[in-house]
Design a protein around this motif. Structure first.
Motif, PDB file in Angstrom:
ATOM      1  N   SER A   7       0.940  -1.244   0.155  1.00  0.00           N
ATOM      2  CA  SER A   7      -0.087   0.184  -0.044  1.00  0.00           C
ATOM      3  C   SER A   7       0.911   1.112  -0.112  1.00  0.00           C
ATOM      4  CB  SER A   7      -0.861   0.032   1.221  1.00  0.00           C
ATOM      5  OG  SER A   7      -0.216   0.151   2.342  1.00  0.00           O
ATOM      6  N   LEU A 145      -5.881  -0.512   2.339  1.00  0.00           N
ATOM      7  CA  LEU A 145      -5.818   0.337   1.064  1.00  0.00           C
ATOM      8  C   LEU A 145      -4.722   1.193   0.950  1.00  0.00           C
ATOM      9  CD1 LEU A 145      -9.728   0.617   1.224  1.00  0.00           C
ATOM     10  CD2 LEU A 145      -8.443  -1.053  -0.320  1.00  0.00           C
ATOM     11  N   HIS A 149      -3.978   7.077  -4.123  1.00  0.00           N
ATOM     12  CA  HIS A 149      -3.215   6.807  -5.362  1.00  0.00           C
ATOM     13  C   HIS A 149      -2.139   8.017  -5.644  1.00  0.00           C
ATOM     14  CE1 HIS A 149      -6.240   7.838  -8.600  1.00  0.00           C
ATOM     15  NE2 HIS A 149      -5.209   8.719  -8.730  1.00  0.00           N
ATOM     16  N   HIS A 183      -2.411  -1.530  -9.523  1.00  0.00           N
ATOM     17  CA  HIS A 183      -2.628  -1.831  -8.227  1.00  0.00           C
ATOM     18  C   HIS A 183      -1.975  -2.718  -7.380  1.00  0.00           C
ATOM     19  CE1 HIS A 183      -4.689  -5.363 -10.255  1.00  0.00           C
ATOM     20  NE2 HIS A 183      -4.730  -5.804  -9.124  1.00  0.00           N
ATOM     21  N   ARG A 187      -7.782  -1.764  -4.081  1.00  0.00           N
ATOM     22  CA  ARG A 187      -8.208  -0.281  -4.543  1.00  0.00           C
ATOM     23  C   ARG A 187      -7.584  -0.391  -6.002  1.00  0.00           C
ATOM     24  NH1 ARG A 187      -8.332   4.810  -2.152  1.00  0.00           N
ATOM     25  NH2 ARG A 187      -7.428   4.131  -0.312  1.00  0.00           N
ATOM     26  N   HIS A 188      -8.613   0.217  -6.807  1.00  0.00           N
ATOM     27  CA  HIS A 188      -8.677   0.073  -8.076  1.00  0.00           C
ATOM     28  C   HIS A 188      -7.023   0.327  -8.677  1.00  0.00           C
ATOM     29  CE1 HIS A 188      -8.388   1.561 -12.463  1.00  0.00           C
ATOM     30  NE2 HIS A 188      -9.092   0.773 -12.665  1.00  0.00           N
ATOM     31  N   SER A 190      -3.055   2.212  -7.072  1.00  0.00           N
ATOM     32  CA  SER A 190      -2.218   2.914  -6.198  1.00  0.00           C
ATOM     33  C   SER A 190      -1.196   3.723  -6.952  1.00  0.00           C
ATOM     34  CB  SER A 190      -1.780   1.937  -5.189  1.00  0.00           C
ATOM     35  OG  SER A 190      -2.955   1.416  -4.291  1.00  0.00           O
ATOM     36  N   GLU A 210      -9.646   9.705  -1.234  1.00  0.00           N
ATOM     37  CA  GLU A 210     -11.012   9.513  -1.383  1.00  0.00           C
ATOM     38  C   GLU A 210     -11.816   9.694  -0.070  1.00  0.00           C
ATOM     39  OE1 GLU A 210     -13.437   5.676  -2.956  1.00  0.00           O
ATOM     40  OE2 GLU A 210     -11.257   5.390  -2.808  1.00  0.00           O
ATOM     41  N   ASP A 241     -11.873   3.932 -12.662  1.00  0.00           N
ATOM     42  CA  ASP A 241     -12.269   3.460 -11.228  1.00  0.00           C
ATOM     43  C   ASP A 241     -13.656   4.088 -10.992  1.00  0.00           C
ATOM     44  OD1 ASP A 241     -11.719   6.286 -11.095  1.00  0.00           O
ATOM     45  OD2 ASP A 241     -10.056   6.129  -9.612  1.00  0.00           O
ATOM     46  N   GLY A 262     -14.771   5.049  -5.647  1.00  0.00           N
ATOM     47  CA  GLY A 262     -13.862   4.293  -6.341  1.00  0.00           C
ATOM     48  C   GLY A 262     -14.355   2.949  -6.179  1.00  0.00           C
ATOM     49  N   PHE A 264     -13.426  -1.290  -6.322  1.00  0.00           N
ATOM     50  CA  PHE A 264     -12.448  -2.338  -5.811  1.00  0.00           C
ATOM     51  C   PHE A 264     -12.078  -3.427  -6.817  1.00  0.00           C
ATOM     52  CE2 PHE A 264     -13.881  -0.812  -1.582  1.00  0.00           C
ATOM     53  CZ  PHE A 264     -12.681   0.050  -1.391  1.00  0.00           C
TER      54      PHE A 264
END
Length: 288
Positions: A7, A145, A149, A183, A187-188, A190, A210, A241, A262, A264
């Motif tokens: 992450s 998460l 990003h 990713h 999360r769609h 990062s 977000e 996303d 967003g 996942f």
């Protein structure tokens, strides 16, 4: 390779106007100011001690990305893997000055293909008190998460494909034109990147934050206008996303994408695709 980045943990941002950040991050972004010195500020957005560190006198904009791994063994494995690709990695162990400064157990440093500092760490320190946004906003940010990003404008897309996919272990999400999205957790994405039109534009373009609901985005738009902060893209919805977001320029010139909703990714079922446009609607820019 079993050890990969998990992450986005923190960002370190340089500025020539520390005073502006003291009001911008709390009032517009809804972050909590938790540490301040004459030359630096730290801001929270979840259970961890900080997510943004803003430093006066450093190169303006984002100059360091902190990526988290699971633990010490994984950091050791990942360092060995990175070095096979020719990157020089320096490990700062427990009790080192850098690890203490970052509030982590250990951290390893290297440079990405364009010279941005990458820090790989494990055991990020949690705060002892709950996060309290001064404007009542809550964020989609946690130990799984990460904080959001990064979108970067780069010199050589193939070098960045190798660096994030093969070296750090990210998985492909999808494409929008020349932009590639990766990713490292549900999360769609990062991390994402696009070729920089000019060498002087090679930099982190934006950080995404977000919120848990659309009201948080609306309050931030009102606060941005009240503060006179530059809006770099109007409210809109992304194709890949599905994020509903707007963009605002920080006092360090790097933009913040501020959004909600967003999607996942489930790696068992996800199939990467491509899109001809980044937007279903909105995201109008003055330079478009």
């Amino acid at each position: 390779m079993t050890a990969t980045v998990r992450s986005l943990g923190y960002v370190v941002i340089g500025t020539t106007d520390l005073a502006a950040w003291r009001t911008f991050a709390p009032q517009v972004l809804g972050m909590e100011l938790v540490e301040h010195t004459e030359t630096s500020l730290r801001f929270r957005m979840d259970e961890f001690g900080y997510r943004f560190q803003v430093e006066e006198g450093a190169p303006e904009g984002v100059h360091t990305l902190g990526w988290g791994v699971k633990g010490a063994d994984e950091l050791t494995e990942l360092i060995a893997h990175i070095e096979k690709y020719g990157y020089t990695v320096t490990r700062h162990g427990q009790g080192s000055e850098l690890a203490a400064a970052r509030n982590v157990k250990e951290v390893a440093t290297l440079s990405d293909p364009d010279g941005l500092t990458i820090e790989l760490f494990h055991a990020f320190e949690e705060a002892l008190t709950p996060f309290v946004s001064p404007v009542g906003t809550s964020f989609v940010a946690d130990r799984e998460l990460g904080m959001g990003h990064i979108f970067q404008m780069v010199s050589d897309p193939e070098k960045y494909n190798e660096f994030y996919r093969d070296v750090l272990g990210f998985r492909l999400s999808d494409y929008i034109g020349p932009a590639t999205f990766y990713h490292c957790n549900p999360r769609h994405h990062s991390f994402a990147f696009v070729p920089a039109p000019k060498p002087e534009m090679q930099r982190v373009h934006h950080i995404m934050m977000e919120t848990t609901d659309l009201d948080g985005v609306g309050r931030a738009i009102d606060a941005m206008k009240a503060a006179g902060a530059p809006e770099t893209a109007t409210l809109g919805k992304h194709t890949n996303d599905k994020m509903i977001s707007f963009y605002v320029q920080t006092p360090s010139k790097v933009s913040i994408e501020y959004g909600t909703g967003g999607i996942f990714i489930d790696d068992e079922t996800w199939v990467p695709t491509q899109y001809s446009s980044a937007h279903y609607w909105g995201h109008d820019r003055e330079d478009a």
